[in-house]
Design an enzyme around this catalytic site. Structure first.
Site, mmCIF file in Angstrom:
data_model
loop_
_atom_site.group_PDB
_atom_site.id
_atom_site.type_symbol
_atom_site.label_atom_id
_atom_site.label_comp_id
_atom_site.label_asym_id
_atom_site.label_seq_id
_atom_site.Cartn_x
_atom_site.Cartn_y
_atom_site.Cartn_z
ATOM 1 N N TRP A 21 0.544 -1.392 -0.213
ATOM 2 C CA TRP A 21 -0.413 -0.390 -0.091
ATOM 3 C C TRP A 21 0.832 1.268 -0.306
ATOM 4 C CZ3 TRP A 21 -1.092 2.920 4.452
ATOM 5 C CH2 TRP A 21 -2.435 3.969 4.418
ATOM 6 N N ASP A 44 1.609 -8.388 -1.175
ATOM 7 C CA ASP A 44 -0.335 -8.174 -0.824
ATOM 8 C C ASP A 44 -0.521 -6.518 -1.258
ATOM 9 O OD1 ASP A 44 -2.531 -8.480 0.822
ATOM 10 O OD2 ASP A 44 -2.077 -6.282 1.153
ATOM 11 N N TYR A 49 -4.301 0.433 -5.090
ATOM 12 C CA TYR A 49 -2.817 0.693 -5.118
ATOM 13 C C TYR A 49 -1.931 0.606 -6.690
ATOM 14 C CZ TYR A 49 -3.315 -1.879 -0.670
ATOM 15 O OH TYR A 49 -3.510 -2.465 0.719
ATOM 16 N N LEU A 200 1.628 -2.383 12.106
ATOM 17 C CA LEU A 200 2.783 -1.081 13.234
ATOM 18 C C LEU A 200 1.844 0.167 13.238
ATOM 19 C CD1 LEU A 200 6.366 -2.219 11.006
ATOM 20 C CD2 LEU A 200 5.305 -2.565 13.037
ATOM 21 N N THR A 246 9.865 0.026 1.638
ATOM 22 C CA THR A 246 10.586 0.575 0.634
ATOM 23 C C THR A 246 12.238 0.202 1.053
ATOM 24 O OG1 THR A 246 10.416 3.182 1.274
ATOM 25 C CG2 THR A 246 8.898 1.523 -0.788
ATOM 26 N N ILE A 251 12.766 -3.555 5.769
ATOM 27 C CA ILE A 251 12.412 -5.271 5.330
ATOM 28 C C ILE A 251 12.908 -6.588 6.168
ATOM 29 C CG2 ILE A 251 11.825 -6.959 3.247
ATOM 30 C CD1 ILE A 251 11.480 -3.773 1.821
ATOM 31 N N ASN A 254 11.696 -6.201 9.619
ATOM 32 C CA ASN A 254 10.690 -7.164 9.724
ATOM 33 C C ASN A 254 10.364 -8.550 9.816
ATOM 34 O OD1 ASN A 254 9.431 -4.272 10.621
ATOM 35 N ND2 ASN A 254 8.773 -3.497 8.455
#
Length: 287
Positions: A21, A44, A49, A200, A246, A251, A254
């Site tokens: 998103w 996803d 988007y 988050l 990004t 990334i 997480n």
């Protein structure tokens, strides 16, 4: 609810995926490259988007780099509110073309309403028409699983009254400050996987979540970052998550949430921390 004879669909979906998103098409190749390198196998996206085509193009180029095939990747996309009803099938075909794939692993209705007409009496009929179209494409193998997003219990009750295929997923806002545990338990009871977005806190609530004293203390206890703690908290409840970034380091960071086993007492301590603070869209007004 009598579900005898209903088609129960089970697909192997990872518990942690890369959310896209607000990720611009120009940022998609770098984000996917970092995600695939880190171990992500779940992406996803959604029609609204505007990055489905960028994802399809990037995967064609990146999968060979990591010795992967399309079958190794789980892709979710979503039906735009404005594409509910009679145009749903054409829009889904466009999503398939954009993603350069013969099938989508999970396709869901993004919103229980049509466009911005939350109080329109046509919403229920459009939802049903959209779902029946998705059931047909599911039967054809173009949509391997089908589900919904932002559906409240009453929307799910309506859907279960006519569906032939049990929705695989209900994707909703869920985080430490906004816990819809009645809905989570309802989904578990019906055999619907509950998936969290904005785990988050989304842009509006991120700072509040990052500075929540209980969250910070637990992150220190487990020697992990606050974002990883928040993601792990959901995953330890068997709720899947879709963190968006990004940035390569974020990334990679997480993805570590999958490795964190929390003490059940710590999970419970945050379950008592619900502030009823909703940071995203409100489906309660959608009839």
């Amino acid at each position: 609810m009598n579900t005898k004879g209903r088609d129960y669909v089970r697909v192997n979906m990872p518990l942690l995926g890369l959310g896209t998103w607000q990720v611009r098409s120009s940022d998609i190749p770098g984000s996917l490259d970092a995600a695939l390198s880190a171990g992500y196998r779940f992406i996803d996206t959604a029609q609204i988007y505007g990055n489905e085509a960028a994802i399809g193009k990037a995967l064609k180029e990146l999968l060979p780099k990591y010795n992967l095939s399309r079958e190794n990747i789980f892709i979710t996309s979503k039906l735009a509110p404005g594409n509910q009803g009679s145009v749903a099938e054409d829009s889904i075909q466009k999503s398939l073309e954009n993603l350069q794939s013969d099938y989508i692993d999970l396709f869901i209705i993004h919103w229980p309403g049509s466009s911005n007409r939350s109080e329109s009496p046509k919403n229920a009929a459009l939802r049903r028409q959209s779902w029946e179209t998705m059931e047909k494409l599911h039967e054809q193998g173009k949509l391997r699983a089908i589900g919904v997003s932002n559906y409240l219990e009453r929307h799910l009750e309506e859907l279960l009254s006519h569906t032939k295929v049990l929705p695989a997923v209900d994707q909703c806002e869920y985080h430490v400050h906004y816990q819809t545990n009645d809905l989570v338990n309802y989904c578990k009871d019906k055999g619907i996987h509950f998936q969290s977005y904005s785990t988050l806190g989304s842009p509006d609530g991120r700072k509040k979540l990052m500075n929540d004293p209980k969250v910070v203390t637990l992150a220190e206890k487990y020697k992990i970052s606050v974002p990883v703690l928040l993601l792990a908290w959901a995953i330890n409840q068997e709720i899947s998550v879709l963190p968006r970034s990004t940035k390569k380091d974020h990334i990679e960071e997480n993805f570590k949430a999958l490795q964190i086993q929390m003490d059940p007492a710590d999970v419970q301590s945050l379950l008592s921390n619900d502030a009823k603070s909703k940071y995203c869209w409100e489906p309660n007004s959608v009839v």
